[in-house]
Design a protein around this motif. Structure first.
Motif, mmCIF file in Angstrom:
data_model
loop_
_atom_site.group_PDB
_atom_site.id
_atom_site.type_symbol
_atom_site.label_atom_id
_atom_site.label_comp_id
_atom_site.label_asym_id
_atom_site.label_seq_id
_atom_site.Cartn_x
_atom_site.Cartn_y
_atom_site.Cartn_z
ATOM 1 N N LEU A 36 0.807 -1.212 0.000
ATOM 2 C CA LEU A 36 0.000 0.000 0.000
ATOM 3 C C LEU A 36 0.843 1.266 0.000
ATOM 4 N N ASP A 37 2.075 1.189 0.507
ATOM 5 C CA ASP A 37 2.930 2.373 0.504
ATOM 6 C C ASP A 37 3.241 2.832 -0.916
ATOM 7 N N ALA A 38 3.101 1.928 -1.883
ATOM 8 C CA ALA A 38 3.394 2.282 -3.274
ATOM 9 C C ALA A 38 2.207 2.952 -3.951
ATOM 10 N N VAL A 39 1.082 3.068 -3.243
ATOM 11 C CA VAL A 39 -0.126 3.617 -3.848
ATOM 12 C C VAL A 39 -0.315 5.069 -3.415
ATOM 13 N N SER A 40 -0.299 5.945 -4.366
ATOM 14 C CA SER A 40 -0.654 7.349 -4.180
ATOM 15 C C SER A 40 -1.263 7.823 -5.489
ATOM 16 N N LEU A 41 -1.998 8.912 -5.423
ATOM 17 C CA LEU A 41 -2.592 9.426 -6.651
ATOM 18 C C LEU A 41 -1.514 9.799 -7.660
ATOM 19 N N ARG A 42 -0.393 10.316 -7.167
ATOM 20 C CA ARG A 42 0.693 10.685 -8.075
ATOM 21 C C ARG A 42 1.277 9.452 -8.755
ATOM 22 N N LYS A 43 1.512 8.384 -7.983
ATOM 23 C CA LYS A 43 2.101 7.178 -8.566
ATOM 24 C C LYS A 43 1.135 6.474 -9.513
ATOM 25 N N VAL A 44 -0.134 6.487 -9.156
ATOM 26 C CA VAL A 44 -1.125 5.876 -10.047
ATOM 27 C C VAL A 44 -1.204 6.660 -11.353
ATOM 28 N N ALA A 45 -1.194 7.979 -11.240
ATOM 29 C CA ALA A 45 -1.226 8.800 -12.449
ATOM 30 C C ALA A 45 -0.008 8.531 -13.324
ATOM 31 N N ALA A 46 1.160 8.401 -12.696
ATOM 32 C CA ALA A 46 2.370 8.113 -13.464
ATOM 33 C C ALA A 46 2.257 6.768 -14.174
ATOM 34 N N ALA A 47 1.691 5.775 -13.490
ATOM 35 C CA ALA A 47 1.525 4.457 -14.107
ATOM 36 C C ALA A 47 0.587 4.512 -15.307
ATOM 37 N N LEU A 48 -0.327 5.462 -15.284
ATOM 38 C CA LEU A 48 -1.289 5.614 -16.378
ATOM 39 C C LEU A 48 -0.822 6.645 -17.403
ATOM 40 N N ASP A 49 0.366 7.210 -17.175
ATOM 41 C CA ASP A 49 0.905 8.239 -18.068
ATOM 42 C C ASP A 49 -0.060 9.410 -18.188
ATOM 43 N N ALA A 50 -0.546 9.841 -17.008
ATOM 44 C CA ALA A 50 -1.499 10.947 -16.959
ATOM 45 C C ALA A 50 -1.072 11.913 -15.862
ATOM 46 N N GLY A 51 -1.547 13.140 -15.941
ATOM 47 C CA GLY A 51 -1.264 14.105 -14.889
ATOM 48 C C GLY A 51 -2.078 13.802 -13.646
ATOM 49 N N PRO A 52 -1.495 13.977 -12.450
ATOM 50 C CA PRO A 52 -2.219 13.662 -11.208
ATOM 51 C C PRO A 52 -3.541 14.399 -11.075
ATOM 52 N N MET A 53 -3.611 15.636 -11.543
ATOM 53 C CA MET A 53 -4.840 16.408 -11.372
ATOM 54 C C MET A 53 -6.011 15.794 -12.137
ATOM 55 N N ARG A 54 -5.724 15.053 -13.196
ATOM 56 C CA ARG A 54 -6.815 14.437 -13.948
ATOM 57 C C ARG A 54 -7.555 13.395 -13.111
ATOM 58 N N LEU A 55 -6.836 12.773 -12.176
ATOM 59 C CA LEU A 55 -7.468 11.731 -11.369
ATOM 60 C C LEU A 55 -8.538 12.293 -10.446
ATOM 61 N N TYR A 56 -8.423 13.581 -10.089
ATOM 62 C CA TYR A 56 -9.384 14.143 -9.141
ATOM 63 C C TYR A 56 -10.774 14.289 -9.755
ATOM 64 N N GLY A 57 -10.902 14.130 -11.051
ATOM 65 C CA GLY A 57 -12.233 14.082 -11.624
ATOM 66 C C GLY A 57 -12.945 12.774 -11.352
ATOM 67 N N TYR A 58 -12.181 11.762 -10.951
ATOM 68 C CA TYR A 58 -12.734 10.414 -10.754
ATOM 69 C C TYR A 58 -12.818 10.031 -9.277
ATOM 70 N N LEU A 59 -11.968 10.623 -8.450
ATOM 71 C CA LEU A 59 -12.003 10.386 -7.008
ATOM 72 C C LEU A 59 -11.352 11.570 -6.321
ATOM 73 N N ALA A 60 -11.738 11.778 -5.063
ATOM 74 C CA ALA A 60 -11.309 12.990 -4.367
ATOM 75 C C ALA A 60 -10.103 12.779 -3.464
ATOM 76 N N THR A 61 -9.943 11.580 -2.912
ATOM 77 C CA THR A 61 -8.896 11.340 -1.926
ATOM 78 C C THR A 61 -8.310 9.939 -2.098
ATOM 79 N N LYS A 62 -7.180 9.711 -1.452
ATOM 80 C CA LYS A 62 -6.604 8.368 -1.444
ATOM 81 C C LYS A 62 -7.534 7.396 -0.720
ATOM 82 N N ALA A 63 -8.225 7.881 0.305
ATOM 83 C CA ALA A 63 -9.155 7.006 1.027
ATOM 84 C C ALA A 63 -10.220 6.462 0.083
ATOM 85 N N GLU A 64 -10.720 7.298 -0.817
ATOM 86 C CA GLU A 64 -11.697 6.814 -1.793
ATOM 87 C C GLU A 64 -11.064 5.780 -2.721
#
Length: 234
Positions: A36-64
């Motif tokens: 779980l330490d490897a999971v963050s919105l920034r790391k997930v965005a990087a894995a998807l080759d997307a900017g981190p801010m784009r993820l906030y349209g789909y979820l608001a927090t790491k808890a979500e």
């Protein structure tokens, strides 16, 4: 509004299309590989080759995100379907087996078991199936008796799985499996037990049966189910 009811942004023709499902799959892949330490919105965005801010349209927090990941694993437990359990013991055994299989596929899942009820659609369906199986058994007089049995079984299952996953992680961290660890620490333990201060522990070490993890899990669960059966018979 909870994430389960919040609509996703409309699909856009970008170089890297996103979806809530794709984000969750990427996060699970990271957690499966490095915890779980490897999971963050920034790391997930990087894995998807997307900017981190784009993820906030789909979820608001790491808890979500963690809630979505957990619910995805619950989805694995209810599909493909298995034959319906024959009685309440079979239902609790089958559920425990499914949870264990999921936790051994996704070790991080064991870290998130317990706590407040999970409210995702897959988790709710999983819970409904178990409660319905017990509620239909004539041995359970009311819903409180059902919930008491489920809580008791879950307490054992969650604790046993955390212990088993911790042992697997220790093997990887030390490079020693259980037998190698015992061999490395054996001489010290022999000296300690030879003092006579720990007679019952000494009996266990010399005469006890060292069960394989799956066997030990099933044996412990049977003891819990036996206790539930005694209470139902009163």
């Amino acid at each position: 509004m909870v994430v389960w009811e919040r609509a996703q942004p409309p699909t856009r023709p970008t170089p890297t299309p996103l979806s809530r499902e794709g984000i969750v799959r990427a996060a699970i892949a990271l957690a499966d590989a490095d915890g779980l330490d490897a999971v963050s919105l920034r790391k997930v965005a990087a894995a998807l080759d997307a900017g981190p801010m784009r993820l906030y349209g789909y979820l608001a927090t790491k808890a979500e995100l963690l809630d979505l990941m957990v619910d995805e694993v619950y989805g694995e437990m209810i599909a493909p379907p298995r034959p319906p359990a024959g009685n309440w013991r079979d239902a609790l055994r089958d559920t425990a087996s499914r949870v264990r299989e999921a936790a051994l596929r996704h070790e991080w899942f064991a870290d998130l078991l317990g706590g407040r009820p999970r409210l995702g659609p897959h988790a709710l369906e999983h819970t409904e199936m178990l409660l319905a199986a017990l509620r239909a058994d004539p041995g359970f007089g009311d819903i409180d008796t059902v919930m008491s049995a489920v809580r008791t079984a879950n307490a054992y299952v969650f604790g046993a799985l955390r212990s088993e996953v911790t042992e697997r992680r220790a093997e990887r961290a030390t490079g020693l499996d259980e037998r190698q660890w015992q061999q490395a620490n054996g001489p010290y333990l022999v000296r300690v037990l030879a003092t006579g201060r720990y007679p019952v522990l000494s009996e266990f070490v010399h005469d006890g049966t060292n069960l394989a993890p799956g066997v030990a899990f099933a044996d412990g669960l049977d003891q819990v189910l036996d206790g539930i059966a005694v209470r139902l018979a009163r």
